[in-house]
Design a protein around this motif. Structure first.
Motif, mmCIF file in Angstrom:
data_model
loop_
_atom_site.group_PDB
_atom_site.id
_atom_site.type_symbol
_atom_site.label_atom_id
_atom_site.label_comp_id
_atom_site.label_asym_id
_atom_site.label_seq_id
_atom_site.Cartn_x
_atom_site.Cartn_y
_atom_site.Cartn_z
ATOM 1 N N THR A 362 33.626 15.340 61.319
ATOM 2 C CA THR A 362 33.247 16.702 60.931
ATOM 3 C C THR A 362 34.390 17.413 60.222
ATOM 4 O OG1 THR A 362 33.946 17.646 63.052
ATOM 5 C CG2 THR A 362 31.666 16.854 62.886
ATOM 6 N N LEU A 363 35.631 16.899 60.359
ATOM 7 C CA LEU A 363 36.794 17.519 59.732
ATOM 8 C C LEU A 363 37.250 16.795 58.477
ATOM 9 C CD1 LEU A 363 38.935 18.120 62.953
ATOM 10 C CD2 LEU A 363 37.355 19.719 61.857
ATOM 11 N N GLU A 364 37.102 15.476 58.443
ATOM 12 C CA GLU A 364 37.644 14.682 57.352
ATOM 13 C C GLU A 364 36.606 13.712 56.836
ATOM 14 O OE1 GLU A 364 41.719 13.187 57.964
ATOM 15 O OE2 GLU A 364 41.570 14.075 59.958
ATOM 16 N N ARG A 365 36.804 13.308 55.594
ATOM 17 C CA ARG A 365 35.894 12.356 54.959
ATOM 18 C C ARG A 365 36.207 10.918 55.364
ATOM 19 N NH1 ARG A 365 30.864 12.183 53.208
ATOM 20 N NH2 ARG A 365 30.566 10.443 51.793
ATOM 21 N N SER A 366 37.485 10.615 55.590
ATOM 22 C CA SER A 366 37.910 9.254 55.912
ATOM 23 C C SER A 366 38.812 9.274 57.137
ATOM 24 C CB SER A 366 38.653 8.612 54.732
ATOM 25 O OG SER A 366 37.821 8.548 53.589
ATOM 26 N N LEU A 367 38.771 8.182 57.910
ATOM 27 C CA LEU A 367 39.600 8.034 59.097
ATOM 28 C C LEU A 367 40.305 6.684 59.059
ATOM 29 C CD1 LEU A 367 37.124 9.266 61.886
ATOM 30 C CD2 LEU A 367 38.843 10.604 60.677
ATOM 31 N N MET A 368 41.454 6.631 59.730
ATOM 32 C CA MET A 368 42.187 5.376 59.873
ATOM 33 C C MET A 368 41.894 4.800 61.253
ATOM 34 S SD MET A 368 43.536 5.159 56.952
ATOM 35 C CE MET A 368 44.595 3.734 57.211
ATOM 36 N N ARG A 369 41.529 3.541 61.271
ATOM 37 C CA ARG A 369 41.116 2.905 62.525
ATOM 38 C C ARG A 369 42.266 2.852 63.536
ATOM 39 N NH1 ARG A 369 39.015 -3.341 62.798
ATOM 40 N NH2 ARG A 369 39.075 -3.628 65.039
ATOM 41 N N LYS A 370 43.481 2.605 63.068
ATOM 42 C CA LYS A 370 44.611 2.507 63.987
ATOM 43 C C LYS A 370 44.866 3.832 64.700
ATOM 44 C CE LYS A 370 47.047 -1.227 61.571
ATOM 45 N NZ LYS A 370 48.294 -1.622 60.871
ATOM 46 N N GLU A 371 44.715 4.943 63.967
ATOM 47 C CA GLU A 371 44.923 6.246 64.583
ATOM 48 C C GLU A 371 43.876 6.516 65.661
ATOM 49 O OE1 GLU A 371 45.010 9.180 61.568
ATOM 50 O OE2 GLU A 371 46.719 8.316 60.492
ATOM 51 N N ILE A 372 42.633 6.150 65.369
ATOM 52 C CA ILE A 372 41.555 6.359 66.347
ATOM 53 C C ILE A 372 41.832 5.531 67.599
ATOM 54 C CG2 ILE A 372 39.096 6.054 66.764
ATOM 55 C CD1 ILE A 372 39.675 8.318 64.871
ATOM 56 N N THR A 373 42.194 4.251 67.410
ATOM 57 C CA THR A 373 42.439 3.369 68.553
ATOM 58 C C THR A 373 43.597 3.879 69.399
ATOM 59 O OG1 THR A 373 41.678 1.509 67.183
ATOM 60 C CG2 THR A 373 42.840 0.973 69.213
ATOM 61 N N ALA A 374 44.649 4.361 68.734
ATOM 62 C CA ALA A 374 45.797 4.869 69.485
ATOM 63 C C ALA A 374 45.448 6.107 70.296
ATOM 64 C CB ALA A 374 46.945 5.176 68.518
ATOM 65 N N MET A 375 44.509 6.917 69.822
ATOM 66 C CA MET A 375 44.166 8.153 70.519
ATOM 67 C C MET A 375 43.215 7.892 71.687
ATOM 68 S SD MET A 375 44.344 11.362 71.048
ATOM 69 C CE MET A 375 45.330 11.868 69.650
ATOM 70 N N ILE A 376 42.117 7.172 71.446
ATOM 71 C CA ILE A 376 41.103 7.026 72.501
ATOM 72 C C ILE A 376 41.388 5.841 73.409
ATOM 73 C CG2 ILE A 376 39.361 8.131 71.066
ATOM 74 C CD1 ILE A 376 38.163 5.468 70.449
ATOM 75 N N LYS A 377 42.296 4.927 72.984
ATOM 76 C CA LYS A 377 42.747 3.812 73.829
ATOM 77 C C LYS A 377 41.582 2.961 74.335
ATOM 78 C CE LYS A 377 47.064 5.972 75.316
ATOM 79 N NZ LYS A 377 47.021 7.018 74.260
ATOM 80 N N LEU A 378 40.691 2.601 73.419
ATOM 81 C CA LEU A 378 39.604 1.668 73.709
ATOM 82 C C LEU A 378 39.869 0.353 72.982
ATOM 83 C CD1 LEU A 378 36.358 3.844 73.571
ATOM 84 C CD2 LEU A 378 37.420 2.806 75.568
ATOM 85 N N PRO A 379 39.260 -0.751 73.414
ATOM 86 C CA PRO A 379 39.461 -2.027 72.721
ATOM 87 C C PRO A 379 39.097 -1.924 71.238
ATOM 88 C CG PRO A 379 38.365 -2.393 74.814
ATOM 89 C CD PRO A 379 38.421 -0.910 74.613
ATOM 90 N N PRO A 380 39.794 -2.656 70.366
ATOM 91 C CA PRO A 380 39.518 -2.570 68.922
ATOM 92 C C PRO A 380 38.072 -2.922 68.559
ATOM 93 C CG PRO A 380 41.575 -3.751 69.342
ATOM 94 C CD PRO A 380 40.933 -3.540 70.667
#
Length: 691
Positions: A362-380
């Motif tokens: 809702t804030l950005e058009r694109s996301l980086m997968r590594k940043e998401i994984t580091a934040m939510i700490k779920l399996p890749p």
């Protein structure tokens, strides 16, 4: 009817008998790949076998190797590939040459209740029902045998190279697994699988048959069973039915058969079955399958005449609004007490992680997968699953949201968008407590409002017009001031710009060393220039030569996709002399602004959610104003294409006739020639025909 009896006299009465001696054994064999004048009556049949339950028949016929049409070298090569050089009793071809051919049957129809074999003799017609109708086609099983022979030889060669000095294999640990109890749904899927059906077919044994030719005495004896064996006039009864009763016997009324449909996979939908469900269940089922969809596309999947207000009320129960598009809620995909199929993570943890991904979109058009994984700490694997549902990977840009922002829906349904924004604020507050972050950590640079990230359509048109007017007034004011101060020739000095001021339009040609358009001139900004943070057009407005090119192009092609327009623009640049390009640097946004300023409008075509068309192919622009009366026809056509991505010619003609009066064939042909392409009997806007 009595008055017409003299005009239609009865010439002859024929007795009809039903013969049942061969009722369950009579098959009709057809040879669809052979001309009717070339029968197999005189061909030597070597073997025959049948599987009665499956109604499968195989016939092995000899081939005339002495025929001038037979290629001996090919026949010998096929026999060598199939049987090899050695001689064995089970060889397919015993004479080292392909001297026979096998025909295998397929069922022409599963219901033969309407078909029978009839024979006429001495004024009597004898009818025998058919047990099956089979089409005999050449079998190429010998090619599979040749392939397996080749693999055996290759395996033997590899095995012969092994050394005798190799050490014994070390002991390896063996893990024992116990299969879980099979569910009813899994059992149904297994029963419908190809491997299961092949196994069931192989279980029935072949029954070998003895073939008798057409003129054989045994064949003549069997043909006698085609006649009714017990013809007794005392048993015959006259037809005492009325004409209506007899007609009802011939054509009984259709009865609704109760068909038990097999349980298919959960992701397989039948639109006919789907539309029998309540509207809420329809939307929930669709959203579970498509994951993300625009509202216009959703309305196109539902039955015509569905109330949009009811759809809006139901969609908010199962989906959330992201960039103007509807994304299925996490708890719908991961219900309570379920877990991840990849890692076994509980459903509530998955829902929190997926909600974080959706909130970031809702804030950005694109996301980086590594940043998401580091934040939510779920399996890749789970994070990748979240992203694949609603985004596509882009080179050097991470994962980009799957659909373009639907600004038109947000403007049309501002109350729904505001309500969804409040829901996202509540989700955000929960996520901040769980993952311990602040919203400011993820705000896009050079942007103050999330809604400013995506600007398109009428907003971009208004922005381009305002910028052009402001720049023109500013340049004229500076020009008059310089003239007044110098009294002669004018050389305008470029003043430094303030933070909020737009840069003047650059219409200068590139250096002589550059030929054509630079690598980033259409899909980016040359010289490291970037778009502003809100995703709108760059500071440069379309130049007059660019507007002239766009106007001339749409004059010849009233409908163009953005992808095709860029291609035509590149071709136009290639025809210009090197170093003499009047446009200056041109970006995608500048070209799109030029289109919107050239009496054209974007046509929001509701493409299917699983379409393979690129984002530029889904941007369709049409010429709106030419000053002709024919503009009304195009307006009506474009409006129809905003509700469905394909139309029938009759539907278009009926709508135009209803709104504009009688429409001639010439007008319909012109409309098709200028704006549409045909595919499969349907009209598509040019450039949007499915591949």
């Amino acid at each position: 009817m009595a008055s017409g009896d003299d005009d239609d006299p009865i010439i002859e009465e024929i007795d009809v008998y039903l013969a049942k001696s061969l009722a369950e054994k009579l098959y009709l064999l057809q040879y669809p790949v052979r001309p009717s004048n070339m029968t197999y009556d005189d061909v030597n049949l070597l073997a025959a076998k049948i599987k009665p339950k499956q109604q499968r028949v195989e016939l092995q016929m000899s081939m005339d190797t002495n025929s001038p049409n037979y290629c001996r070298s090919k026949g010998e090569q096929i026999a060598l590939n199939v049987d090899g050089r050695g001689y064995e009793e089970n060889n397919t071809y015993s004479v080292k040459m392909m001297d026979n051919q096998t025909f295998s049957s397929i069922q022409a129809t599963t219901s033969t209740s309407r078909y029978a074999a009839a024979i006429f003799r001495k004024g009597e017609l004898h009818i025998t029902p058919l047990a099956g109708i089979l089409q005999m086609r050449p079998s190429f099983a010998y090619l599979d045998k040749a392939d397996s022979k080749t693999k055996e030889r290759e395996a033997g060669n590899e095995g012969g190279d092994s050394s005798q000095d190799e050490a014994e294999d070390e002991a390896k640990a063996i893990s024992v697994r116990f299969s879980r109890p099979e569910t009813e749904q899994a059992r149904q899927r297994r029963i419908q699988s190809y491997d299961f059906l092949q196994k069931k077919q192989a279980e029935e044994p072949w029954i070998h048959l003895q073939y008798h030719s057409l003129r054989d005495s045994r064949s003549e004896h069997e043909r006698q069973y085609l006649f009714c064996q017990h013809v007794d006039s005392s048993d015959n009864s006259e037809l005492v039915k009325t004409p209506k009763e007899y007609l009802s016997m011939l054509m009984p009324p259709l009865a609704e058969e109760k068909v038990i449909k097999p349980v298919g996979p959960s992701n397989v939908l039948s639109m006919a079955q789907l539309r029998t469900l309540p509207i809420g269940e329809q939307i929930k089922t669709l959203m579970k399958n498509v994951k993300v969809i625009q509202f216009a596309s959703l309305m196109g999947l539902l039955a015509s005449g569905t109330d949009a207000t009811a759809v809006l009320r139901c969609i908010q129960q199962v989906a959330l609004l992201v960039q103007g598009n509807w994304v299925v809620k996490s708890d719908i995909l991961y219900p309570k007490n379920s877990c991840s199929p990849h890692s076994g993570v509980p459903a509530d943890v998955l829902c929190r992680g997926r909600d974080f991904v959706m909130w970031r979109f809702t804030l950005e058009r694109s996301l980086m997968r590594k940043e998401i994984t580091a934040m939510i700490k779920l399996p890749p694997e789970d994070v990748k699953d979240f992203l694949e549902q609603v985004a596509v990977p882009r080179v050097n840009r991470g994962w980009e949201f799957l659909l373009p922002a639907d600004v038109e829906f947000v403007k049309r349904h501002a109350d729904v968008a505001q309500r969804q924004q409040m829901l996202w604020l509540g989700i955000q507050s929960k996520l901040e407590k769980v993952f311990k972050f602040s919203k400011d950590d993820f705000m896009p640079k050079n942007s103050q409002l999330p809604e400013a990230v995506h600007i398109s359509g009428t907003q971009r048109l208004k922005m381009a017009q305002d910028r052009a007017q402001e720049k023109q007034a500013s340049l004229q004011k500076d020009l008059h001031a310089k003239k007044a101060s110098s009294g002669g020739g004018v050389r305008v000095k470029k003043e430094p710009l303030s933070d909020g001021e737009a840069e003047p339009m650059d219409t200068s040609a590139p250096p002589p060393s550059s030929s054509g358009l630079t690598n980033g001139s259409l899909n980016g900004y040359p010289g490291g220039q970037r778009a502003n943070g809100n995703g709108g057009s760059p500071a440069n407005a379309p130049s007059p030569p660019l507007l002239d090119f766009v106007s001339a192009t749409f004059g010849k092609n009233p409908v163009l996709t953005f992808n095709e327009l860029k291609r035509l623009f590149s071709l136009h640049l290639a025809t210009m002399p090197a170093g003499h390009i009047p446009f200056g640097p041109v970006s995608d946004h500048m070209l799109q602004d030029a289109v919107l300023l050239s009496r054209c409008r974007q046509i929001v075509v509701p493409f299917p959610a699983l379409t393979s068309a690129s984002a530029d192919q889904q941007k369709v622009f049409g010429l709106w104003e030419t000053g002709e009366d024919f503009d009304k026809h195009r307006h009506m056509l474009f409006e129809m294409f905003t509700k469905n991505y394909r139309l029938k010619r009759s539907t278009v003609q009926a709508r135009l006739s209803e709104e504009l009066g009688e429409v001639s064939k010439a007008d319909m042909d012109r409309l098709h020639k200028e704006c549409c392409s045909s595919h499969g009997g349907m009209w598509y806007l040019k450039g949007t025909v499915p591949s």
